[in-house]
Write an enzyme that holds these catalytic residues in place. Structure first.
Site, PDB file in Angstrom:
ATOM      1  N   GLY A  39     -98.070 -69.003   8.324  1.00 58.91           N
ATOM      2  CA  GLY A  39     -96.815 -69.522   8.880  1.00 58.91           C
ATOM      3  C   GLY A  39     -96.720 -69.228  10.360  1.00 58.91           C
ATOM      4  N   SER A  45     -94.455 -65.693  16.603  1.00 57.42           N
ATOM      5  CA  SER A  45     -95.054 -64.455  16.074  1.00 57.42           C
ATOM      6  C   SER A  45     -96.513 -64.340  16.513  1.00 57.42           C
ATOM      7  CB  SER A  45     -94.945 -64.402  14.550  1.00 57.42           C
ATOM      8  OG  SER A  45     -95.416 -65.601  13.965  1.00 57.42           O
ATOM      9  N   SER A 117    -102.045 -73.418   2.987  1.00 56.06           N
ATOM     10  CA  SER A 117    -102.333 -72.011   2.743  1.00 56.06           C
ATOM     11  C   SER A 117    -103.243 -71.784   1.528  1.00 56.06           C
ATOM     12  CB  SER A 117    -100.998 -71.280   2.573  1.00 56.06           C
ATOM     13  OG  SER A 117    -101.203 -69.974   2.164  1.00 56.06           O
ATOM     14  N   ASP A 134     -95.353 -65.253   6.392  1.00 52.74           N
ATOM     15  CA  ASP A 134     -94.134 -65.885   6.920  1.00 52.74           C
ATOM     16  C   ASP A 134     -94.241 -67.409   6.763  1.00 52.74           C
ATOM     17  OD1 ASP A 134     -91.639 -65.988   8.129  1.00 52.74           O
ATOM     18  OD2 ASP A 134     -92.441 -65.973  10.169  1.00 52.74           O
ATOM     19  N   HIS A 137     -90.893 -70.498   2.046  1.00 59.10           N
ATOM     20  CA  HIS A 137     -89.991 -69.505   1.463  1.00 59.10           C
ATOM     21  C   HIS A 137     -89.447 -69.916   0.102  1.00 59.10           C
ATOM     22  CE1 HIS A 137     -90.564 -67.237   4.935  1.00 59.10           C
ATOM     23  NE2 HIS A 137     -89.348 -67.151   5.442  1.00 59.10           N
ATOM     24  N   HIS A 162     -92.071 -61.164   6.211  1.00 57.33           N
ATOM     25  CA  HIS A 162     -90.882 -61.504   7.008  1.00 57.33           C
ATOM     26  C   HIS A 162     -89.782 -62.095   6.135  1.00 57.33           C
ATOM     27  CE1 HIS A 162     -88.858 -63.411  10.691  1.00 57.33           C
ATOM     28  NE2 HIS A 162     -88.732 -62.099  10.758  1.00 57.33           N
ATOM     29  N   ASP A 163     -88.557 -62.007   6.634  1.00 54.72           N
ATOM     30  CA  ASP A 163     -87.375 -62.599   5.979  1.00 54.72           C
ATOM     31  C   ASP A 163     -87.079 -61.972   4.626  1.00 54.72           C
ATOM     32  OD1 ASP A 163     -86.909 -64.489   8.136  1.00 54.72           O
ATOM     33  OD2 ASP A 163     -88.696 -65.523   7.408  1.00 54.72           O
TER      34      ASP A 163
HETATM   35  N1  SAH Z   1     -93.978 -67.181  12.174  1.00 52.56           N
HETATM   36  C1  SAH Z   1     -93.270 -68.293  12.778  1.00 52.56           C
HETATM   37  C2  SAH Z   1     -92.322 -68.992  11.836  1.00 52.56           C
HETATM   38  C3  SAH Z   1     -93.001 -69.632  10.645  1.00 52.56           C
HETATM   39  S1  SAH Z   1     -91.953 -70.826   9.856  1.00 52.56           S
HETATM   40  C4  SAH Z   1     -92.514 -67.810  14.028  1.00 52.56           C
HETATM   41  O1  SAH Z   1     -92.680 -66.675  14.445  1.00 52.56           O
HETATM   42  O2  SAH Z   1     -91.760 -68.580  14.605  1.00 52.56           O
HETATM   43  C5  SAH Z   1     -92.865 -71.179   8.421  1.00 52.56           C
HETATM   44  C6  SAH Z   1     -94.103 -72.033   8.642  1.00 52.56           C
HETATM   45  O3  SAH Z   1     -94.843 -72.047   7.420  1.00 52.56           O
HETATM   46  C7  SAH Z   1     -93.842 -73.503   8.995  1.00 52.56           C
HETATM   47  O4  SAH Z   1     -94.359 -73.791  10.268  1.00 52.56           O
HETATM   48  C8  SAH Z   1     -94.570 -74.292   7.890  1.00 52.56           C
HETATM   49  O5  SAH Z   1     -95.259 -75.445   8.371  1.00 52.56           O
HETATM   50  C9  SAH Z   1     -95.537 -73.269   7.338  1.00 52.56           C
HETATM   51  N2  SAH Z   1     -95.917 -73.524   5.945  1.00 52.56           N
HETATM   52  C10 SAH Z   1     -95.093 -73.678   4.885  1.00 52.56           C
HETATM   53  N3  SAH Z   1     -95.793 -73.897   3.766  1.00 52.56           N
HETATM   54  C11 SAH Z   1     -97.106 -73.883   4.121  1.00 52.56           C
HETATM   55  C12 SAH Z   1     -98.333 -74.066   3.391  1.00 52.56           C
HETATM   56  N4  SAH Z   1     -98.351 -74.275   2.083  1.00 52.56           N
HETATM   57  N5  SAH Z   1     -99.490 -74.003   4.079  1.00 52.56           N
HETATM   58  C13 SAH Z   1     -99.495 -73.790   5.420  1.00 52.56           C
HETATM   59  N6  SAH Z   1     -98.370 -73.596   6.149  1.00 52.56           N
HETATM   60  C14 SAH Z   1     -97.187 -73.655   5.512  1.00 52.56           C
HETATM   61 MG    MG Z   2     -89.774 -65.884   9.213  1.00 56.14          MG
END
Ligand code: SAH
Ligand code: MG
Length: 204
Positions: A39, A45, A117, A134, A137, A162-163
């Site tokens: 993420g 981050s 992922s 992260d 969610h 996170h969160d």
């Molecule tokens: N760490 C970041 C925030 C991440 S937000 C910061 O510091 O700002 C969550 C991210 O997870 C999003 O960009 C989304 O595209 C990614 N995400 C969600 N599901 C995913 C998956 N299955 N595989 C890859 N990325 C994913």
């Molecule tokens: Mg987060």
């Protein structure tokens, strides 16, 4: 902590105190091996983690499909219209990440992995000194990330989540659930917390 860019100019979801805690943790851990985050969004981050990795001569793998999580989609709470790619009919945060990494001079220290992922995890074999979760969610996404990525944390390595909101009024439950899952597995001990960030040491 001396960041290479004005971090407030980067879109994202990482309060400064939690980012600093991530940076300090990565600075301690990255001498043992690479760091991976699930993420990345626009790289907020990744700047904290990547700057620490760079100082250690290590790399951060920054994994994201760049199509956004559920809550980033149009009509949802965390949607940013600038991330909408009209041609694709989908979100695309990759151009923002590239801009962030170039401005921060982190292109050699942060390796973006553009993909889903679970798909990437299936082919992953490198032990991680630190893992930062992260990504999605939703219940399914958070538990899947936990289940597929945590086996790659090296013994003695660090798991960051996170969160994590113990009080449901503060936010969604799945990151809190995987935090509990880590503790219940007896493979992790809680080491530190900062805001919604939890740092757990793998000891088994
Ligand atoms: N760490 C970041 C925030 C991440 S937000 C910061 O510091 O700002 C969550 C991210 O997870 C999003 O960009 C989304 O595209 C990614 N995400 C969600 N599901 C995913 C998956 N299955 N595989 C890859 N990325 C994913
Ligand atoms: Mg987060």
């Amino acid at each position: 902590m001396d960041l290479p860019i004005d971090i407030d100019s980067v879109k994202g979801f990482m309060p400064a105190n939690e980012g600093e805690a991530l940076y300090q943790a990565a600075l301690r851990e990255a001498s043992n091996g690479p760091v991976l985050e699930v993420g990345t969004y626009c790289g907020k981050s990744a700047v904290y983690l990547g700057t620490a990795c760079k100082a250690c001569g290590q790399v951060l793998f920054a994994l994201d499909h760049h199509r956004g999580s559920e809550e980033n989609q149009p009509g949802w709470e965390h949607h940013d219209p600038e991330t909408w790619d009209a041609d694709a009919g989908a979100m695309d945060t990759l151009p923002f990440l590239r801009r962030t990494l170039r401005s921060a001079e982190l292109e050699r220290s942060v390796v973006p992995i553009i993909g889903d992922s679970a798909t990437v995890a299936k082919h992953w074999a490198t032990p991680l000194a630190m893992l930062f979760i992260d990504g999605g969610h939703s219940t399914e996404a958070a538990h899947l990330d936990f289940d597929i990525w945590t086996p790659h944390v090296m013994p003695g390595g660090l798991l960051a989540i996170h969160d994590v909101f113990p009080n449901p009024e503060d936010g969604g439950r799945p990151p809190y659930e995987i935090y509990l899952k880590a503790l219940e597995s007896k493979k992790y001990v809680e080491e530190a917390m900062e805001g919604s960030l939890r740092l757990l040491r793998r000891d088994g």
